[in-house]
Design a protein around this motif. Structure first.
Motif, PDB file in Angstrom:
ATOM      1  N   GLY A   1      37.981  39.877  86.885  1.00  0.00           N
ATOM      2  CA  GLY A   1      36.915  40.098  85.924  1.00  0.00           C
ATOM      3  C   GLY A   1      35.583  39.569  86.415  1.00  0.00           C
ATOM      4  N   ARG A   2      34.563  39.752  85.614  1.00  0.00           N
ATOM      5  CA  ARG A   2      33.204  39.333  85.961  1.00  0.00           C
ATOM      6  C   ARG A   2      33.076  37.815  85.976  1.00  0.00           C
ATOM      7  NH1 ARG A   2      29.472  42.873  81.968  1.00  0.00           N
ATOM      8  NH2 ARG A   2      28.772  40.750  81.558  1.00  0.00           N
TER       9      ARG A   2
ATOM     10  N   GLU B   1      32.777  36.139  82.712  1.00  0.00           N
ATOM     11  CA  GLU B   1      34.001  36.162  81.908  1.00  0.00           C
ATOM     12  C   GLU B   1      35.064  35.248  82.496  1.00  0.00           C
ATOM     13  OE1 GLU B   1      35.001  40.295  81.956  1.00  0.00           O
ATOM     14  OE2 GLU B   1      33.501  40.831  80.449  1.00  0.00           O
TER      15      GLU B   1
ATOM     16  N   THR C   1      43.048  39.492  82.673  1.00  0.00           N
ATOM     17  CA  THR C   1      42.384  40.271  81.631  1.00  0.00           C
ATOM     18  C   THR C   1      42.153  41.671  82.144  1.00  0.00           C
ATOM     19  OG1 THR C   1      40.413  40.471  80.237  1.00  0.00           O
ATOM     20  CG2 THR C   1      40.090  39.551  82.412  1.00  0.00           C
TER      21      THR C   1
ATOM     22  N   GLY D   1      37.507  43.134  82.900  1.00  0.00           N
ATOM     23  CA  GLY D   1      36.754  43.408  84.112  1.00  0.00           C
ATOM     24  C   GLY D   1      36.978  44.829  84.591  1.00  0.00           C
TER      25      GLY D   1
ATOM     26  N   TYR E   1      35.301  47.355  82.287  1.00  0.00           N
ATOM     27  CA  TYR E   1      33.853  47.341  82.501  1.00  0.00           C
ATOM     28  C   TYR E   1      33.490  48.148  83.740  1.00  0.00           C
ATOM     29  CZ  TYR E   1      29.319  45.686  84.047  1.00  0.00           C
ATOM     30  OH  TYR E   1      28.026  45.633  84.481  1.00  0.00           O
TER      31      TYR E   1
END
Length: 638
Positions: free
Chosen positions: A597-598, A601, A607, A610, A613
């Motif tokens: 993920g980012r 985040e 998760t 990411g 997105y």
């Protein structure tokens, strides 16, 4: 009467609580179900006879008898021991000591598993660093594997350094119904000062001294078992575990060879066994709450701790169903005073901080000022007031006494009523280049705004070559892109620091903008780091060209490229020109680079946010509009 909680702390906590309501409720319900399945019996009694026989087979003596019985507490030890790294070498003899302590209280402790512990200091500037951030998530999964046998009533986590502690905590939170303690090993004694070490590094970068002198300086700084003494991620971890109630009070910075360290380790073992055997056991998932997470952020800001925790705290919180954001850090930073000066934010090291009063004094002054929540559950019991006491040995017995009412060294540690600075020194930057964080606690006021032409690189080597050719002897914003989590695992970029420092010393206005990491040792150069969206996701940083004027303004919280909006939108994102991620084991982590993920985040793989997105915005001209929907509007920024 307890002090009234500061309104900003109260507001951020309420916001975190409301934002997390659904996920935290689901998490606590899961813990409740797990705990109810264990009621009135040790966990292992739910195993079939063959299963239990495998769990007992390696035991001997009283441990075998107890493990085969229907009563008594079983503790799992998760260790990050290796004898290559100074911070983890002291753990070699901890398990045997813990096992003996457990027997003395009618429990049994066993090594349930090991987790990797790599050193960013060794891999700095090398391809192995590209595994560093991902090692946190590997550690979390390894912790879960170790505890998955369902034979434990509590756990003891042996870990200290950068990714190890966040990974251990995140993994243990999957078993949040179990009582859990982190067990530290302490810092090495003070060697050559961090300031002297930094000056030698700059001299080497400038060609003023040779490798022999540089190596002698480094060896004199990193010289014995224990954590490095500067206030980077490792020692920020230790401070956080104290303040969040996952250590016994004041355990963080006791030296590995101090008899007090052995006493604290034994007491921690007894305490976890005591909680597990009590009529009202409680787990790490209850200790890590919205209030304790906010307490951690406050303490990090008050001490100028590592910016890596803008990701690690988010990841740990997420593992407990708590949604923490960079904006929470930003709002708290404006209200939390800076009360500590530990290198790189000052000349002192963590041993000086500990001698000045350490975490017990820190907790006391922040509590007295209403900056911490006192009504939290901790390893020591209900209430953070337990952590205003420091441990000591009296006639060989451990006891906890009240922290001194005043700092032992006001040049290192001050009360919140007389701080070094009125704010926490961490800023969140927003603008046409996206979202980033910057730590300014070690940056001089005159250097906190830099507007200069960009020089763009896609790796550290290119920058260092340009520096050696003196192509950067001017006002410059150095852009290092393709260093984000998905690009190459987001390596630390500390190899840049000495050279950037030389440019600043030569009188130039210098800043760094990167989608990579710099962490708690970033120093005096204004560095906009963790830029999100990262370059390989076609973030605006991918469109910067040499000569574009960039403004890094930590006073207003802006990060902008001063290029016409239409021109920037028309540019195509740069394409990766770095290597293919093969070698030094990097090929084994391709799936993690694809799933991560980012940075804002938590940069973890647990998760789908990411991925969703990236699938929504990757590679197209719509990226800026889509991204800006997640950002505050202009009037809110102002």
């Amino acid at each position: 009467m307890a002090p009234v909680v500061h309104p900003v702390v109260a507001d951020v906590t309420a916001r975190v609580t409301e934002r997390s309501r659904a996920t935290r409720t689901a998490y606590l319900e899961r813990l409740s179900r797990a705990a109810s399945e264990l009621s009135l019996r040790p966990a292992r009694t739910d195993l079939g006879c063959s299963n239990l026989a495998h769990a007992v087979a390696a035991c001997g003596g009283s441990d075998r008898t107890m493990m085969a019985a229907d009563t008594g507490v079983s503790l799992g030890i998760i260790t990050s021991y290796n004898d290559m790294l100074s911070a983890h070498a002291p753990f070699e003899h901890y398990p045997s000591a813990m096992k003996q302590t457990a027997r003395e209280v009618g429990a049994v402790a066993r090594v349930a598993g090991g987790v990797p512990a790599m050193c960013d200091g060794i891999t700095q500037g090398r391809s192995g660093m590209e595994l560093s951030l991902f090692s946190r998530d590997v550690i979390a999964m390894s912790t879960a594997i170790a505890l998955s046998h369902d034979v434990f009533d509590g756990a003891l986590l042996l870990g200290v350094c950068d990714k190890i502690v966040p990974g251990l905590v995140a993994g243990a939170l999957s078993f949040g119904h179990l009582p859990v303690a982190l067990v530290p090993a302490g810092p090495m004694s003070s060697g050559r000062s961090n300031a002297e070490k930094a000056e030698t590094r700059k001299a080497y970068a400038a060609g003023e001294v040779g490798r022999d002198e540089l190596l002698a300086s480094e060896v004199a700084s990193y010289h014995s078992p224990g954590t490095c003494t500067f206030y980077g991620t490792a020692n920020s971890n230790q401070m956080l575990m104290d303040v969040m109630g996952l250590h016994l009070p004041g355990a963080a910075f006791v030296h590995p060879d101090d008899p007090l360290r052995d006493a604290l380790t034994a007491a921690t073992t007894r305490r976890v066994a005591e909680i597990a055997a009590s009529d009202a056991p409680y787990g790490i998932g209850q200790v890590v709450s919205e209030r304790s997470v906010v307490n951690g952020v406050v303490a990090l800001l008050a001490t100028g701790g590592s910016t890596n925790h803008t990701m690690h705290l988010i990841a740990m919180a997420a593992a407990a169903g708590i949604d923490l954001t960079w904006e929470d850090f930003d709002d708290l930073s404006a209200a939390v005073p800076s009360v500590a000066r530990i290198y790189p934010n000052g000349p002192a090291d963590v041993n000086h901080f500990h001698a000045a009063g350490g975490t017990p004094f820190l907790v006391r002054t922040l509590l007295d000022s209403g900056l911490l929540h006192g009504d939290v559950l901790t390893l020591a019991g209900q209430g953070l007031h337990h952590y205003t006491r420091r441990p000591e040995l009296v006639d060989g017995k451990l006891r906890f006494v009240d922290a001194a009412p005043s700092s032992g060294d006001p040049d290192v540690l001050r009360p919140a009523t007389d701080p070094f600075a009125p704010d926490g020194g961490l800023r969140v930057l927003r603008g046409t280049l996206g979202h980033a964080v910057i730590k300014v606690s070690a940056v001089a006021e005159k250097d906190r705004v830099v507007e200069a032409p960009a020089r763009v690189f896609t790796d550290q080597v290119g920058f260092l070559q340009a520096f050696s050719r003196r192509e950067l002897d001017r006002d410059v914003v150095v852009v290092i892109r393709e260093q984000g989590p998905s690009a190459n695992g987001m390596p630390e970029l500390h190899a840049l620091t000495p050279s950037l420092g030389v440019l600043q010393k030569r009188g130039y206005a210098v800043a760094l903008v990167t989608d990579g990491r710099m962490s708690g040792a970033s120093g005096a150069i204004p560095a906009a780091i963790h830029v999100t969206p990262e370059s390989v996701h076609a973030g605006p940083i991918s469109k910067i060209q040499d000569g574009d004027v960039i403004r890094v303004d930590s006073t207003t919280g802006r990060l902008d490229v001063l290029v016409d909006d239409a021109e920037l939108a028309a540019r195509l994102p740069s394409r990766r020109v770095t290597d293919d991620g093969v070698g030094t084991g990097r090929e084994l982590f391709a799936s993690m680079r694809a799933a991560v993920g980012r940075a804002d985040e938590g940069a973890h793989v647990f998760t789908t946010l990411g991925r969703a997105y990236r699938e929504g915005v990757h590679g197209g001209a719509d990226l800026d509009d889509t991204y800006l929907k997640t950002m505050p509007q202009e009037e809110d920024v102002r």
